[in-house]
Design a protein around this motif. Structure first.
Motif, PDB file in Angstrom:
ATOM      1  N   MET A   1       0.851  -1.199   0.000  1.00 43.61           N
ATOM      2  CA  MET A   1       0.000   0.000   0.000  1.00 43.61           C
ATOM      3  C   MET A   1       0.888   1.252   0.000  1.00 43.61           C
ATOM      4  SD  MET A   1      -3.286   0.553   2.455  1.00 43.61           S
ATOM      5  CE  MET A   1      -2.677   1.444   3.886  1.00 43.61           C
ATOM      6  N   ASP A   2       0.537   2.233  -0.830  1.00 45.44           N
ATOM      7  CA  ASP A   2       1.293   3.482  -0.861  1.00 45.44           C
ATOM      8  C   ASP A   2       0.634   4.518   0.037  1.00 45.44           C
ATOM      9  OD1 ASP A   2       3.102   2.498  -2.681  1.00 45.44           O
ATOM     10  OD2 ASP A   2       1.956   3.193  -4.414  1.00 45.44           O
ATOM     11  N   CYS A   3       1.454   5.408   0.604  1.00 44.00           N
ATOM     12  CA  CYS A   3       0.945   6.483   1.445  1.00 44.00           C
ATOM     13  C   CYS A   3       0.058   7.409   0.604  1.00 44.00           C
ATOM     14  CB  CYS A   3       2.114   7.268   2.035  1.00 44.00           C
ATOM     15  SG  CYS A   3       1.590   8.703   3.000  1.00 44.00           S
ATOM     16  N   CYS A   6       2.049  11.158   0.645  1.00 47.62           N
ATOM     17  CA  CYS A   6       3.351  11.446   0.036  1.00 47.62           C
ATOM     18  C   CYS A   6       3.817  10.344  -0.914  1.00 47.62           C
ATOM     19  CB  CYS A   6       4.390  11.702   1.122  1.00 47.62           C
ATOM     20  SG  CYS A   6       4.952  10.210   1.953  1.00 47.62           S
ATOM     21  N   ASP A   7       2.987   9.319  -1.116  1.00 47.84           N
ATOM     22  CA  ASP A   7       3.336   8.192  -1.988  1.00 47.84           C
ATOM     23  C   ASP A   7       4.510   7.357  -1.477  1.00 47.84           C
ATOM     24  OD1 ASP A   7       1.284   8.592  -3.798  1.00 47.84           O
ATOM     25  OD2 ASP A   7       2.452  10.011  -4.992  1.00 47.84           O
ATOM     26  N   GLY A   8       4.883   7.539  -0.225  1.00 44.54           N
ATOM     27  CA  GLY A   8       5.897   6.685   0.376  1.00 44.54           C
ATOM     28  C   GLY A   8       5.336   5.283   0.590  1.00 44.54           C
ATOM     29  N   ARG A  25       1.971   2.278   8.626  1.00 43.23           N
ATOM     30  CA  ARG A  25       2.640   3.560   8.845  1.00 43.23           C
ATOM     31  C   ARG A  25       3.586   3.859   7.690  1.00 43.23           C
ATOM     32  NH1 ARG A  25       6.119   4.383  14.155  1.00 43.23           N
ATOM     33  NH2 ARG A  25       7.545   3.088  12.986  1.00 43.23           N
ATOM     34  N   CYS A  26       3.566   5.114   7.254  1.00 42.90           N
ATOM     35  CA  CYS A  26       4.415   5.529   6.139  1.00 42.90           C
ATOM     36  C   CYS A  26       5.852   5.682   6.608  1.00 42.90           C
ATOM     37  CB  CYS A  26       3.901   6.839   5.558  1.00 42.90           C
ATOM     38  SG  CYS A  26       4.972   7.476   4.260  1.00 42.90           S
ATOM     39  N   ILE A  68      -6.749  14.052  -0.423  1.00 41.25           N
ATOM     40  CA  ILE A  68      -6.122  12.747  -0.612  1.00 41.25           C
ATOM     41  C   ILE A  68      -7.177  11.686  -0.897  1.00 41.25           C
ATOM     42  CG2 ILE A  68      -4.183  13.381   0.879  1.00 41.25           C
ATOM     43  CD1 ILE A  68      -5.361  11.417   2.961  1.00 41.25           C
ATOM     44  N   ASN A  69      -6.709  10.587  -1.461  1.00 43.02           N
ATOM     45  CA  ASN A  69      -7.616   9.508  -1.832  1.00 43.02           C
ATOM     46  C   ASN A  69      -7.412   8.308  -0.926  1.00 43.02           C
ATOM     47  OD1 ASN A  69      -8.633  11.010  -4.016  1.00 43.02           O
ATOM     48  ND2 ASN A  69      -6.911  10.374  -5.282  1.00 43.02           N
ATOM     49  N   CYS A  70      -8.502   7.623  -0.659  1.00 41.34           N
ATOM     50  CA  CYS A  70      -8.473   6.419   0.175  1.00 41.34           C
ATOM     51  C   CYS A  70      -7.478   5.416  -0.422  1.00 41.34           C
ATOM     52  CB  CYS A  70      -9.876   5.821   0.244  1.00 41.34           C
ATOM     53  SG  CYS A  70      -9.950   4.239   1.089  1.00 41.34           S
TER      54      CYS A  70
END
Ligand SMILES: [Zn+2]
Ligand SMILES: [Zn+2]
Length: 130
Positions: A1-3, A6-8, A25-26, A68-70
């Motif tokens: 899964m991506d954050c 921040c896409d982390g 957690r990111c 932000i998106n789910c």
């Protein structure tokens, strides 16, 4: 899964207090994703200090990023103010869960403690005046 912020990369952490709770957690911004019901299980749980160890300054910056998106279904999430603690905002998608920035779960817990304390104080005051 991506954050979603921040896409982390989100990393899974599991606490076994009060039954197993898995938190994503990111690794980059320290933000946390809770599937429905998981945040409630952690409220007041000291383990949240360990889990919410992200940088608060980064969390405050990310808190301003509300579009932000789910991460589960990619639909736009709503910005929600905690009904009891108006200074705490987080993003939620009601069918899937919520995202909290670094430092927010610690705030959540501390405020809960302070509020419980204030309720006791008010009760005592009420007894004195009444
Ligand atoms: Zn992130
Ligand atoms: Zn969703």
């Amino acid at each position: 899964m991506d954050c979603p912020k921040c896409d982390g990369a989100m990393q899974e952490h599991t606490t076994t207090l009060q039954g197993a709770v898995t938190i994503d957690r990111c690794a980059d911004c320290g933000g946390m994703w809770f599937d429905n019901g998981e945040a409630e299980k952690l409220k007041g749980d000291w383990m949240s200090d360990f889990l919410d160890s992200g940088d608060r300054a980064v969390g405050k910056t990310q808190n301003l990023n509300t579009e932000i998106n789910c991460p589960r279904c990619k639909k736009q999430m709503d910005t929600v103010k905690d009904p009891d603690q108006q200074h705490i905002t987080y993003e939620a998608y009601k069918e899937h869960g919520m995202f909290m920035d670094a430092g927010e779960i610690a705030d959540y817990k501390n405020e809960t403690l302070i509020e419980s304390f204030m309720k006791v104080i008010n009760k005592v005051k009420g007894k004195i005046s009444g």
